[in-house]
Scaffold this motif. Structure first.
Motif, mmCIF file in Angstrom:
data_model
loop_
_atom_site.group_PDB
_atom_site.id
_atom_site.type_symbol
_atom_site.label_atom_id
_atom_site.label_comp_id
_atom_site.label_asym_id
_atom_site.label_seq_id
_atom_site.Cartn_x
_atom_site.Cartn_y
_atom_site.Cartn_z
ATOM 1 N N ILE A 186 -24.668 -24.602 16.059
ATOM 2 C CA ILE A 186 -25.017 -25.823 16.796
ATOM 3 C C ILE A 186 -26.035 -26.611 15.973
ATOM 4 N N ASN A 187 -25.673 -27.812 15.594
ATOM 5 C CA ASN A 187 -26.563 -28.637 14.772
ATOM 6 C C ASN A 187 -27.610 -29.302 15.659
ATOM 7 N N HIS A 188 -28.488 -28.451 16.197
ATOM 8 C CA HIS A 188 -29.543 -28.925 17.097
ATOM 9 C C HIS A 188 -30.617 -27.845 17.141
ATOM 10 N N ILE A 193 -25.326 -29.773 25.274
ATOM 11 C CA ILE A 193 -23.885 -29.862 25.526
ATOM 12 C C ILE A 193 -23.162 -30.786 24.540
ATOM 13 N N PRO A 194 -23.618 -32.036 24.318
ATOM 14 C CA PRO A 194 -22.901 -32.894 23.356
ATOM 15 C C PRO A 194 -22.855 -32.323 21.948
ATOM 16 N N ALA A 195 -23.838 -31.517 21.569
ATOM 17 C CA ALA A 195 -23.826 -30.907 20.235
ATOM 18 C C ALA A 195 -22.879 -29.715 20.166
ATOM 19 N N TYR A 209 -15.561 -37.252 29.233
ATOM 20 C CA TYR A 209 -15.553 -38.340 30.216
ATOM 21 C C TYR A 209 -16.301 -37.932 31.476
ATOM 22 N N MET A 210 -16.134 -36.673 31.904
ATOM 23 C CA MET A 210 -16.846 -36.182 33.077
ATOM 24 C C MET A 210 -18.358 -36.124 32.822
ATOM 25 N N VAL A 211 -18.753 -35.751 31.599
ATOM 26 C CA VAL A 211 -20.179 -35.771 31.239
ATOM 27 C C VAL A 211 -20.720 -37.189 31.332
ATOM 28 N N PHE A 212 -19.918 -38.152 30.858
ATOM 29 C CA PHE A 212 -20.331 -39.556 30.928
ATOM 30 C C PHE A 212 -20.505 -39.998 32.380
ATOM 31 N N VAL A 213 -19.561 -39.629 33.242
ATOM 32 C CA VAL A 213 -19.644 -40.001 34.658
ATOM 33 C C VAL A 213 -20.849 -39.342 35.310
ATOM 34 N N SER A 214 -21.040 -38.061 35.040
ATOM 35 C CA SER A 214 -22.168 -37.328 35.620
ATOM 36 C C SER A 214 -23.498 -37.927 35.165
ATOM 37 N N THR A 215 -23.587 -38.216 33.869
ATOM 38 C CA THR A 215 -24.824 -38.811 33.349
ATOM 39 C C THR A 215 -25.083 -40.168 33.977
ATOM 40 N N PRO A 274 -20.681 -43.544 22.822
ATOM 41 C CA PRO A 274 -19.484 -42.796 22.393
ATOM 42 C C PRO A 274 -19.819 -41.857 21.240
ATOM 43 N N ARG A 275 -19.026 -40.778 21.111
ATOM 44 C CA ARG A 275 -19.278 -39.809 20.057
ATOM 45 C C ARG A 275 -19.196 -40.447 18.670
ATOM 46 N N SER A 276 -18.339 -41.452 18.517
ATOM 47 C CA SER A 276 -18.164 -42.085 17.202
ATOM 48 C C SER A 276 -19.420 -42.806 16.727
ATOM 49 N N LEU A 277 -20.307 -43.163 17.651
ATOM 50 C CA LEU A 277 -21.527 -43.883 17.295
ATOM 51 C C LEU A 277 -22.736 -42.970 17.205
#
Length: 325
Positions: A186-188, A193-195, A209-215, A274-277
């Motif tokens: 894990i690079n952290h 979770i996102p890592a 997407y569910m993480v985004f909604v929850s956040t 987004p993950r790409s950014l």
């Protein structure tokens, strides 16, 4: 994860580790050499100061009867949450660096995910409760004993802990049940979770997407409530005839708004992109702010800018000093 940025011996260690252990590897925040020792010692100092500040604030509110009001009960919960966040991340990071290890057990990783996610969600709700408390106190002072009684305050506190825990438990269970067949590195500096999602060998876009909604629910919805409450409060403050009342109300609200900004700005920028950014280095730097610096700053902000807290310090510490004499 780009393994080319790590030394060859680290890559070999990771390959063997993935084959022989179910534990995770935390790549850490600093390089494992003397260059990383100084910033680590600085973070350890911040950790000690944050623990003393938040535990001291919680104890002070418990001991001083004049602080037994809904606003300070909510503040004690904020201090407790900050104390738990920083205690979950920094000790393990410091131990791994000083011992030369990088591993964290499966159970330890699950505990970090659960505690951090619980505190992150609950803290947003507790800040919204504090904003509601100030809204009722300033805009509807005659109704304050009814609309913000100790019973209602207790319900708000219990509700924030329950909602935060349920949301966190769901994310923890799902994240730990993902198959990590690519890598467990894990690079952290803690199990975030996102890592961890890029390491899974299944498509996680639905869960992302569910993480985004929850956040969004635990960050944006309380933030809208906080903005509406303080918008009404500031409007009421500007229409006050008493300069002393206006100054006291503005000081209290500006303190709360400062804490809200410190909490929401890095969280929103980290978790709603987004993950790409996103980049691992940027995410780790922002994580230092909301997991280490903010827990240290909150008790300072609330103590230095609050006469009631300063007065409680003099009374409580005076009692201890007199008893010692």
């Amino acid at each position: 994860l780009n393994l080319s940025v790590f030394p060859q011996d680290t890559m070999v260690f990771m390959e063997k580790w993935n084959q022989t252990s179910s534990d995770f590897i935390l790549m850490g925040l600093f390089p494992p050499n003397q260059k990383g020792l100084l910033p680590l010692l600085l973070i350890i100092s911040v950790f000690v100061f944050a623990c003393l500040g938040n535990s001291g604030m919680t104890t002070l509110i418990f001991l001083d009867p004049r602080l037994h009001t809904p606003m300070y009960f909510l503040l004690s919960q904020l201090s407790l949450m900050d104390l738990m966040i920083i205690s979950t991340t920094v000790p393990k990071m410091a131990y791994n660096f000083l011992s030369g290890q990088k591993s964290i057990s499966f159970l330890g990783c699950g505990i970090q995910i659960f505690v951090f996610a619980t505190m992150a969600g609950s803290e947003g709700l507790i800040l919204a409760s504090m904003a509601y408390d100030r809204f009722v106190a300033i805009c509807h002072p005659l109704h304050y004993p009814i609309r913000m009684s100790k019973r209602i305050c207790l319900k708000l506190i219990i509700g924030t802990w329950i909602l935060g825990s349920i949301n966190s438990l769901a994310h923890t269970m799902y994240t730990l049940h993902l198959p990590y067949c690519r890598s467990r590195a894990i690079n952290h500096f803690y199990c975030d979770i996102p890592a961890m999602l890029p390491l899974a060998c299944v498509d996680t876009w639905v869960y992302e997407y569910m993480v985004f909604v929850s956040t969004s629910l635990f960050l944006l919805v309380p933030f809208l409530g906080i903005s509406a409450s303080y918008g009404r409060v500031l409007l009421a403050v500007f229409h006050m005839h008493s300069k002393e009342g206006r100054r006291k109300a503005f000081t209290t609200c500006s303190t709360h708004i400062t804490v809200v900004i410190f909490y929401y700005a890095p969280f929103v920028y980290t978790y709603l992109r987004p993950r790409s950014l996103r980049s691992p280095g940027e995410d780790k730097n922002l994580a230092v702010f909301y997991t280490i610096l903010t827990p240290m700053l909150n008790p300072i902000i609330y103590s230095l800018r609050n006469k009631e807290v300063l007065g409680a310090m003099r009374r409580v510490f005076g009692i201890f000093l007199n008893s010692a004499d």
